[in-house]
Design a protein around this motif. Structure first.
Motif, PDB file in Angstrom:
ATOM      1  N   GLN A  29       3.012   4.777  -5.288  1.00  0.00           N
ATOM      2  CA  GLN A  29       1.637   4.267  -5.423  1.00  0.00           C
ATOM      3  C   GLN A  29       1.272   3.162  -4.429  1.00  0.00           C
ATOM      4  O   GLN A  29       0.315   2.414  -4.634  1.00  0.00           O
ATOM      5  CB  GLN A  29       1.347   3.779  -6.871  1.00  0.00           C
ATOM      6  N   LEU A  30       2.037   3.026  -3.342  1.00  0.00           N
ATOM      7  CA  LEU A  30       1.642   2.119  -2.259  1.00  0.00           C
ATOM      8  C   LEU A  30       0.768   2.916  -1.286  1.00  0.00           C
ATOM      9  O   LEU A  30       1.084   4.064  -0.949  1.00  0.00           O
ATOM     10  CB  LEU A  30       2.875   1.610  -1.492  1.00  0.00           C
ATOM     11  N   TRP A  31      -0.316   2.306  -0.821  1.00  0.00           N
ATOM     12  CA  TRP A  31      -1.103   2.927   0.237  1.00  0.00           C
ATOM     13  C   TRP A  31      -0.442   2.616   1.585  1.00  0.00           C
ATOM     14  O   TRP A  31      -0.014   1.484   1.809  1.00  0.00           O
ATOM     15  CB  TRP A  31      -2.528   2.361   0.238  1.00  0.00           C
ATOM     16  N   ASP A  63      -3.917  -2.084  -5.801  1.00  0.00           N
ATOM     17  CA  ASP A  63      -3.884  -1.230  -4.606  1.00  0.00           C
ATOM     18  C   ASP A  63      -3.231  -1.945  -3.435  1.00  0.00           C
ATOM     19  O   ASP A  63      -3.900  -2.404  -2.511  1.00  0.00           O
ATOM     20  CB  ASP A  63      -5.311  -0.798  -4.236  1.00  0.00           C
ATOM     21  N   LYS A  64      -1.906  -2.048  -3.491  1.00  0.00           N
ATOM     22  CA  LYS A  64      -1.170  -2.695  -2.392  1.00  0.00           C
ATOM     23  C   LYS A  64      -1.151  -1.757  -1.188  1.00  0.00           C
ATOM     24  O   LYS A  64      -1.090  -0.543  -1.350  1.00  0.00           O
ATOM     25  CB  LYS A  64       0.259  -2.995  -2.835  1.00  0.00           C
ATOM     26  N   MET A  65      -1.163  -2.359  -0.022  1.00  0.00           N
ATOM     27  CA  MET A  65      -1.193  -1.537   1.191  1.00  0.00           C
ATOM     28  C   MET A  65      -0.102  -1.991   2.163  1.00  0.00           C
ATOM     29  O   MET A  65       0.150  -3.186   2.312  1.00  0.00           O
ATOM     30  CB  MET A  65      -2.568  -1.695   1.858  1.00  0.00           C
ATOM     31  N   VAL A  66       0.561  -1.017   2.789  1.00  0.00           N
ATOM     32  CA  VAL A  66       1.503  -1.305   3.873  1.00  0.00           C
ATOM     33  C   VAL A  66       0.858  -0.726   5.126  1.00  0.00           C
ATOM     34  O   VAL A  66       0.664   0.486   5.222  1.00  0.00           O
ATOM     35  CB  VAL A  66       2.884  -0.657   3.619  1.00  0.00           C
ATOM     36  N   VAL A  98       9.595  -2.691   0.871  1.00  0.00           N
ATOM     37  CA  VAL A  98       8.403  -3.253   0.220  1.00  0.00           C
ATOM     38  C   VAL A  98       8.403  -2.853  -1.252  1.00  0.00           C
ATOM     39  O   VAL A  98       8.553  -1.677  -1.579  1.00  0.00           O
ATOM     40  CB  VAL A  98       7.111  -2.741   0.899  1.00  0.00           C
ATOM     41  N   SER A  99       8.205  -3.836  -2.128  1.00  0.00           N
ATOM     42  CA  SER A  99       8.234  -3.547  -3.571  1.00  0.00           C
ATOM     43  C   SER A  99       6.997  -2.762  -3.991  1.00  0.00           C
ATOM     44  O   SER A  99       5.930  -2.894  -3.396  1.00  0.00           O
ATOM     45  CB  SER A  99       8.296  -4.853  -4.368  1.00  0.00           C
ATOM     46  N   SER A 100       7.166  -1.967  -5.023  1.00  0.00           N
ATOM     47  CA  SER A 100       6.012  -1.299  -5.637  1.00  0.00           C
ATOM     48  C   SER A 100       5.795  -1.903  -7.029  1.00  0.00           C
ATOM     49  O   SER A 100       6.657  -2.619  -7.534  1.00  0.00           O
ATOM     50  CB  SER A 100       6.249   0.211  -5.713  1.00  0.00           C
ATOM     51  N   PRO A 147       5.315  -2.635 -11.075  1.00  0.00           N
ATOM     52  CA  PRO A 147       4.648  -3.921 -11.262  1.00  0.00           C
ATOM     53  C   PRO A 147       5.421  -5.071 -10.596  1.00  0.00           C
ATOM     54  O   PRO A 147       6.648  -5.058 -10.540  1.00  0.00           O
ATOM     55  CB  PRO A 147       4.655  -4.084 -12.788  1.00  0.00           C
ATOM     56  N   TYR A 148       4.656  -6.050 -10.104  1.00  0.00           N
ATOM     57  CA  TYR A 148       5.234  -7.252  -9.467  1.00  0.00           C
ATOM     58  C   TYR A 148       6.240  -6.824  -8.387  1.00  0.00           C
ATOM     59  O   TYR A 148       5.925  -5.960  -7.584  1.00  0.00           O
ATOM     60  CB  TYR A 148       5.860  -8.175 -10.530  1.00  0.00           C
ATOM     61  N   GLN A 149       7.457  -7.411  -8.383  1.00  0.00           N
ATOM     62  CA  GLN A 149       8.470  -6.940  -7.422  1.00  0.00           C
ATOM     63  C   GLN A 149       9.576  -6.178  -8.160  1.00  0.00           C
ATOM     64  O   GLN A 149      10.709  -6.099  -7.705  1.00  0.00           O
ATOM     65  CB  GLN A 149       9.046  -8.096  -6.574  1.00  0.00           C
ATOM     66  N   LEU A 150       9.189  -5.575  -9.301  1.00  0.00           N
ATOM     67  CA  LEU A 150      10.187  -4.890 -10.146  1.00  0.00           C
ATOM     68  C   LEU A 150      10.279  -3.402  -9.842  1.00  0.00           C
ATOM     69  O   LEU A 150      11.295  -2.764 -10.130  1.00  0.00           O
ATOM     70  CB  LEU A 150       9.835  -5.071 -11.632  1.00  0.00           C
ATOM     71  N   GLY A 151       9.212  -2.818  -9.277  1.00  0.00           N
ATOM     72  CA  GLY A 151       9.230  -1.390  -8.968  1.00  0.00           C
ATOM     73  C   GLY A 151      10.170  -1.102  -7.802  1.00  0.00           C
ATOM     74  O   GLY A 151      10.719  -2.023  -7.182  1.00  0.00           O
ATOM     75  N   GLU A 152      10.322   0.180  -7.509  1.00  0.00           N
ATOM     76  CA  GLU A 152      11.190   0.601  -6.403  1.00  0.00           C
ATOM     77  C   GLU A 152      10.764  -0.094  -5.104  1.00  0.00           C
ATOM     78  O   GLU A 152       9.582  -0.223  -4.815  1.00  0.00           O
ATOM     79  CB  GLU A 152      11.033   2.125  -6.258  1.00  0.00           C
ATOM     80  N   PHE A 153      11.739  -0.592  -4.330  1.00  0.00           N
ATOM     81  CA  PHE A 153      11.455  -1.113  -2.992  1.00  0.00           C
ATOM     82  C   PHE A 153      11.517   0.063  -2.023  1.00  0.00           C
ATOM     83  O   PHE A 153      12.566   0.693  -1.882  1.00  0.00           O
ATOM     84  CB  PHE A 153      12.504  -2.155  -2.582  1.00  0.00           C
TER      85      PHE A 153
END
Length: 560
Positions: free
Chosen positions: A69-71, A215-218, A422-424, A426-432
């Motif tokens: 779910q990272l853009w 909506d985090k974006m890389v 880059v973390s996904s 919630p917060y920095q707990l999702g898959e990097f």
């Protein structure tokens, strides 16, 4: 950084200031009528093809949402093209972020009169900012601004709104003496890492509401001048808070303690962007930082593959320092300054004593001492650590923890290998999600696919599967309910308060808020019990502790 007591309130004030100053005509007549240089650029707007709800392309540029779910945004070109492409491909994200910011305005400052006062003040305050942003970035921001919503045109022209949004963090920070960002970062190299390579980890603990972080974006950007680079960002943001370029130079920013300045100058995220795009060594980064005038205090950690180490550039309106460790292969940065230039700075010294910056700094060093040699997985474990010094249970969401359970993102850099994780949510707990910049920036033809290399990803945190995590998420909901009840003097049941405290029993805030609620009701005995309980927990800052002690004194006086 501020404590969570009234933190939301203070964040609201800071955001409202950051937003409301966009609402006036944004400056004196010169700044109102300022337009960036676009005449020499090809101005045709990009044609965007929508392949699906999660894939948009224009020529060889594209935006895609990956399975975490990272853009991911891939763009190249000159300043105007980059802005137009970023705006057109991610138009729905740009408009959403703008709506999230502006929707706070009525909620925070419902009074039309107060809005007008702030607007007039901020119009004057921002009169010179446009003179301090490099022409290239004003042009890029102009391109993005062509895709912001028409809904806010009455507040300010699109370009000025977008330009000043890049200073919202700085402005809230400056006018409220706030660090909205209680970030922690660390660099290790040589005998501190498994392979001797430089390794950097950072948490970006910026909180502007849950919706802001959805909506985090890389972004992977190949500019026509300077170095290609990646950045962890959000729709409409051209500045940098965390990023690495193709040369293996990294930049992350951490807020410091500021004097309130009288004039807006270069936003720190724009300075960080210039460093990332144009520097390949620490010396080059320092030279760029020295020539810009900032208006808040900030630590900029710069890691370099060429130098095989990291330093912290410490900038403020009236001072400049570079902090380098001597005879050590580890560098820790939280929210206070460490260089010689700031040794006699009273504001910084007071901040070290009163805030939670030093506590997180000590906790980071404690965890580094426990881990002989780090790798990316061990670095992720440190960034996700929720305990206090000596592994003490200090409550979930306590700002003394490295993982405050509110981060916008966590990121890990391995500059010499050009790898980023880059973390996904919630917060920095999702898959990097792992990205290899060598592969991404050397691709000749776009394949319109997500570029994370899944085999190297760091798994999500097991904490996500626990009852404690579900309780924490419920605690956050209930915490907003009790805050509202205190502010509006409405009633809660005794059962609600007991349940609220059971969701996060080690956090001092649940006893503090219960104490405040009972105090406002005139139930002083019950209030005293709660305040005393709060004092047995790990309280975030010295001012917070003093506030509780003041309540207890008031209760004592009422008894006499």
């Amino acid at each position: 950084s501020t404590s969570r007591v009234g933190m939301r309130g203070r964040i609201k004030i800071a955001l409202s200031i950051g937003i409301l100053f966009l609402m006036g005509s944004c400056g004196t007549s010169k700044s109102i009528h300022h337009q960036p240089e676009i005449a020499t650029y090809h101005q045709e707007k990009p044609v965007v093809i929508k392949h699906s709800d999660t894939l948009f392309s224009s020529g060889s540029n594209y935006l895609i949402r990956n399975k975490q779910q990272l853009w991911e945004l891939y763009i190249s070109g000159d300043a105007l093209q980059r802005g137009l492409l970023a705006g057109s491909l991610s138009e729905h994200l740009v408009q959403k972020q703008e709506r999230v910011f502006f929707s706070k305005v009525q909620e925070i400052v419902p009074s039309r009169f107060k809005q007008k006062l702030l607007r007039e003040f901020l119009k004057w305050y921002n009169r010179k900012m446009y003179l301090h942003v490099p022409e290239e970035y004003k042009t890029e921001i102009y391109g993005v601004s062509q895709y912001v919503s028409d809904d806010y045109n009455a507040l300010a022209p699109k370009y000025l709104r977008t330009l000043y949004l890049h200073g919202a963090h700085d402005i809230g920070h400056a006018l409220q003496d706030l660090a909205l960002v209680g970030c922690s970062s660390v660099a290790v190299w040589g005998d501190k890492t498994e392979d001797g390579e430089l390794l950097i980890g950072r948490n970006f603990d910026f909180y502007a509401g849950d919706e802001f972080a959805e909506d985090k974006m890389v972004a992977f950007i190949t500019p026509d001048s300077g170095h290609p680079f990646m950045t962890v960002t959000w729709g409409g943001m051209t500045g940098i808070v965390s990023g690495m370029n193709k040369e293996g130079l990294t930049v992350t920013i951490n807020a410091g303690k500021s004097r309130i300045p009288l004039l807006a100058k270069t936003p720190v995220s724009i300075l960080a962007r210039e460093i990332l795009q144009y520097a390949s060594t620490i010396d080059e980064a320092v030279a760029i930082a020295q020539k810009r005038e900032v208006f808040v205090s900030e630590s900029i950690m710069v890691g370099s593959a060429k130098d095989k180490k990291a330093v912290v550039i410490e900038v403020s309106p009236e001072n400049f320092g570079v902090f380098e460790v001597q005879n050590s292969n580890q560098l820790v940065c939280t929210n206070h300054f460490q260089s010689k230039a700031y040794q006699t700075d009273e504001r910084n010294s007071k901040h070290i004593i009163e805030s939670h910056s030093k506590y997180r700094f000590d906790r980071m060093n404690e965890l580094l001492a426990e881990n002989q040699r780090l790798n990316p997985l061990k670095m992720a474990e440190i960034l996700r650590n929720k305990e206090g010094l000596g592994d003490k249970e200090i409550g979930y969401g306590n700002e003394k923890a490295l993982n405050q359970l509110l981060a916008h993102h966590g990121v890990i850099f391995k500059p010499e290998s050009r790898m980023v994780w880059v973390s996904s949510s919630p917060y920095q707990l999702g898959e990097f999600v792992a990205y290899d910049l060598n592969v991404i920036f050397n691709k000749e033809h776009p394949d319109f696919k997500a570029q994370g290399s899944n085999a190297l990803n760091i798994p999500k945190d097991e904490f996500l599967e626990t009852k404690a995590f579900k309780d924490y998420e419920q605690y956050r909901i209930n915490d907003r309910i009790i805050s509202k009840a205190i502010a509006e003097e409405t009633n809660l049941t005794a059962n609600f308060i007991a349940a609220y405290q059971n969701l996060n029993p080690n956090h001092w805030i649940v006893y503090y808020k219960a104490g405040k609620y009972y105090y406002n009701k005139g139930w002083y005995k019950a209030s005293e019990v709660e305040f005393q309980k709060a004092l047995t927990k790990e309280i975030t800052t010295v001012p917070d502790k003093i506030q509780i002690e003041e309540y207890l004194k008031k209760i004592k006086r009422r008894r006499k």
